[in-house]
Scaffold this active site. Structure first.
Site, PDB file in Angstrom:
ATOM      1  N   SER A 175      -7.218   1.599  -4.086  1.00 54.34           N
ATOM      2  CA  SER A 175      -6.043   2.242  -3.488  1.00 54.34           C
ATOM      3  C   SER A 175      -5.215   2.962  -4.517  1.00 54.34           C
ATOM      4  CB  SER A 175      -5.159   1.195  -2.806  1.00 54.34           C
ATOM      5  OG  SER A 175      -5.622   0.880  -1.533  1.00 54.34           O
ATOM      6  N   ASP A 232       0.992   3.905  -3.248  1.00 56.75           N
ATOM      7  CA  ASP A 232       0.548   5.288  -3.089  1.00 56.75           C
ATOM      8  C   ASP A 232       1.623   6.284  -3.513  1.00 56.75           C
ATOM      9  OD1 ASP A 232      -1.844   4.350  -2.081  1.00 56.75           O
ATOM     10  OD2 ASP A 232      -1.301   4.646   0.010  1.00 56.75           O
ATOM     11  N   ASP A 291     -23.303   7.094 -11.141  1.00 62.73           N
ATOM     12  CA  ASP A 291     -23.799   5.822 -10.624  1.00 62.73           C
ATOM     13  C   ASP A 291     -22.946   5.403  -9.444  1.00 62.73           C
ATOM     14  OD1 ASP A 291     -21.528   4.114 -11.629  1.00 62.73           O
ATOM     15  OD2 ASP A 291     -22.344   4.705 -13.580  1.00 62.73           O
ATOM     16  N   GLU A 320       0.829  -1.218   0.000  1.00 61.44           N
ATOM     17  CA  GLU A 320       0.000   0.000   0.000  1.00 61.44           C
ATOM     18  C   GLU A 320       0.854   1.255   0.000  1.00 61.44           C
ATOM     19  OE1 GLU A 320      -2.537   2.051  -0.837  1.00 61.44           O
ATOM     20  OE2 GLU A 320      -3.669   0.363  -0.042  1.00 61.44           O
ATOM     21  N   GLY A 342     -24.483   9.096 -16.704  1.00 61.08           N
ATOM     22  CA  GLY A 342     -24.430  10.020 -15.578  1.00 61.08           C
ATOM     23  C   GLY A 342     -23.839   9.352 -14.360  1.00 61.08           C
TER      24      GLY A 342
END
Length: 533
Positions: free
Chosen positions: A449, A254, A511, A250, A509
């Site tokens: 992520s 990032d 959702d 992670e 549009g």
């Protein structure tokens, strides 16, 4: 407010503070009374009102602290309460309204009228409690939350590893994955902007990165390695475990995505314990950081709303409101286990903090294409427990800026009208994922992520070009005309990862799978410059 029936007759419950044991957890004995621990107390402050998107001037951190800090009289009362119970004040963040207390488990148990017990879960042990936290009646209007008494792991990282791959550079003819700059190119991110005036904050609740990996990775991309500042919170620091499948994956995902798509941006990584208190402190530290001063913050950790206490969600939402007043954009991953968000109770759930109305919730797609051309983009949904999170919040009401987005009622019994998640989307399918280098090995990684730092990088680019922060951008995004082509509208797929169909299909549009869609970065920048100029 209900009176406690426990030891102190003049104590009252903190609303929304109740806890239950985790599923599959069992009590294994009382917590050691002399063990030292810390707790974070959230104290009331002057309210923040009239936050306007695209306002010409956000509050500076100094002005915010002057106008919205803890009242000195309230602080004195909390200090007196702490002293009477043998608790020491370790840290005060007057702007964030947080006070960190330290002391023994016995003293905390008496101070907040709780019973702290050790629990054994199938994956870990933790110190927990059941029922409410209690405080003296004369502090009921002053203390809004007490977090950290329970130290169970609060959040999970939202990434998925596909495979180890060698080498990175493969033939474009059969290339299912991308480097971050290649994804940015497909999404038409502006490519000629150096983000040297921007800082991207990244929240991490474990793991770490290796500097030599980052140097190797960015050299392979032909991009200078970013300047990285580590901020330690609660004793946590950059500490790679050597396991790419854990938090290291992670942290590195990032950093590598955010810095690769926004070259020149400084990166501030806030390392904190994976508890509700640690998460809150990481966020408040980043938002009120007078040194690094991030203009955008990426958060790839979260959990289903039902896994949080209401007091913790309200405390974090208050911090996100601070960010809006300060002109800081918060980008949050919407989760990787579809509309159930990993809770197997037959209901649908959304992920927090992505469900906060003050953050930009980031959902996932499956992206195919090459160079500047997208050939196909659909909702990310691989089947059982692997697909983009999204749905309707059972905690936060429908914001005014979503009223025309046709957010459906919750598919759960009661059909609650609430905040729709996510707001936007980006490439997240591991099968079309991002090539990264973590713990000395090369992987293809996906998950929402990846979308939070992708959008954080785009916001940093726009901030740099605009010469100021776009800040709380959600109301503006929802007001953009489709004719501006700022988004690729995703109309194929759904996020029911259990049955193949579901209550939240994609459609023209907005959702509850991919929000407004994935970005055309250059067009979005043009639209926002027009709105903010």
């Amino acid at each position: 407010m209900d009176k406690s029936n426990l030891e102190h007759a003049n104590y009252v419950r903190i609303p929304g503070s109740e806890r239950t044991a985790l599923p599959s957890a069992r009590k294994i004995g009382s917590a050691e009374p002399n063990e030292q621990m810390s707790v974070t107390v959230l104290v009331r402050r002057p309210s923040i009102t009239n936050i306007k998107p695209s306002q010409s001037r956000f509050l500076s951190r100094e002005q915010f602290a002057a106008d919205h800090s803890i009242d000195p009289e309230d602080l004195k009362k909390v200090e007196q309460f702490s002293h009477e119970h043998g608790l020491e004040i370790k840290e005060i963040n007057v702007a964030a309204g947080t006070i960190v207390l330290t002391g023994s488990i016995l003293d905390f148990s008496k101070a907040f009228d709780v019973e702290l017990t050790n629990y054994e879960h199938t994956d870990f042990t933790y110190r927990g409690r059941e029922g409410h936290v209690h405080i003296p009646e004369d502090l009921a209007d002053i203390i809004e939350a007490v977090v950290g008494l329970d130290n169970r792991p609060q959040a999970i990282p939202h990434f998925r590893i596909l495979e180890e791959t060698e080498p990175f550079a493969r033939s474009n003819a059969a290339k299912p994955s991308f480097t971050p700059p290649e994804v940015a190119q497909l999404y038409n991110f502006p490519s000629d902007i150096n983000c040297n005036d921007q800082c991207i904050g990244i929240i991490e609740l474990g793991g770490g990165y290796r500097s030599d990996d980052l140097e190797t990775y960015f050299n392979s991309l032909g991009i200078p390695s970013p300047t990285i500042t580590d901020v330690s919170i609660g004793g946590k620091k950059n500490q790679p475990t050597g396991d790419p499948n854990g938090p290291d994956g992670e942290v590195v995902l990032d950093i590598e995505i955010a810095a690769a798509v926004a070259p020149g941006a400084r990166i501030a990584v806030y390392f904190a314990p994976n508890t509700d208190a640690g998460f809150l402190r990481a966020i408040t530290t980043a938002i009120h950081d007078n040194v690094s001063k991030p203009s955008v913050i990426s958060i790839s950790w979260g959990n289903a709303e039902s896994r949080w206490t209401l007091q913790a969600m309200k405390a974090m939402n208050r911090a996100f409101q601070d960010a809006a007043a300060l002109g800081i954009t918060i980008c949050c991953a919407s989760g990787d286990t579809g509309s159930s968000d990993g809770i197997n109770d037959g209901l649908v759930h959304v992920d927090f903090p992505a469900s906060s109305p003050y953050v930009l919730g980031c959902g996932g797609t499956r992206l195919e294409g090459s160079n500047h051309t997208i050939t196909n983009e659909v909702v990310w949904n691989e089947g059982i427990d692997s697909g983009t999170g999204g749905g309707v919040s059972h905690v936060f009401d429908l914001p005014s800026w979503q009223e025309k987005a046709h957010v459906p009622p919750s598919a759960n019994p009661g059909s609650r009208a609430g905040r729709g998640v996510p707001d936007v989307a980006g490439n997240a399918d591991p099968a079309t994922g991002y090539e990264v280098l973590v713990d000395g090995r090369r992987f293809i990684i996906g998950g929402t992520s990846a979308v939070a730092p992708l959008w954080a990088g785009l916001i940093a680019i726009i901030n740099q070009k605009l010469g100021r922060s776009v800040g709380f951008v959600n109301p503006v995004l929802y007001s953009l005309s489709p004719e501006g082509k700022a988004f690729h509208d995703i109309t194929i797929g759904n996020n029911d990862t259990d049955h193949g169909t579901g209550p939240y299909p994609s459609q023209a549009g907005w959702d509850a799978c991919t929000g407004l869609g994935s970005p055309d970065g250059t067009q979005l920048m043009k639209e926002l410059i027009t709105r903010y100029s």
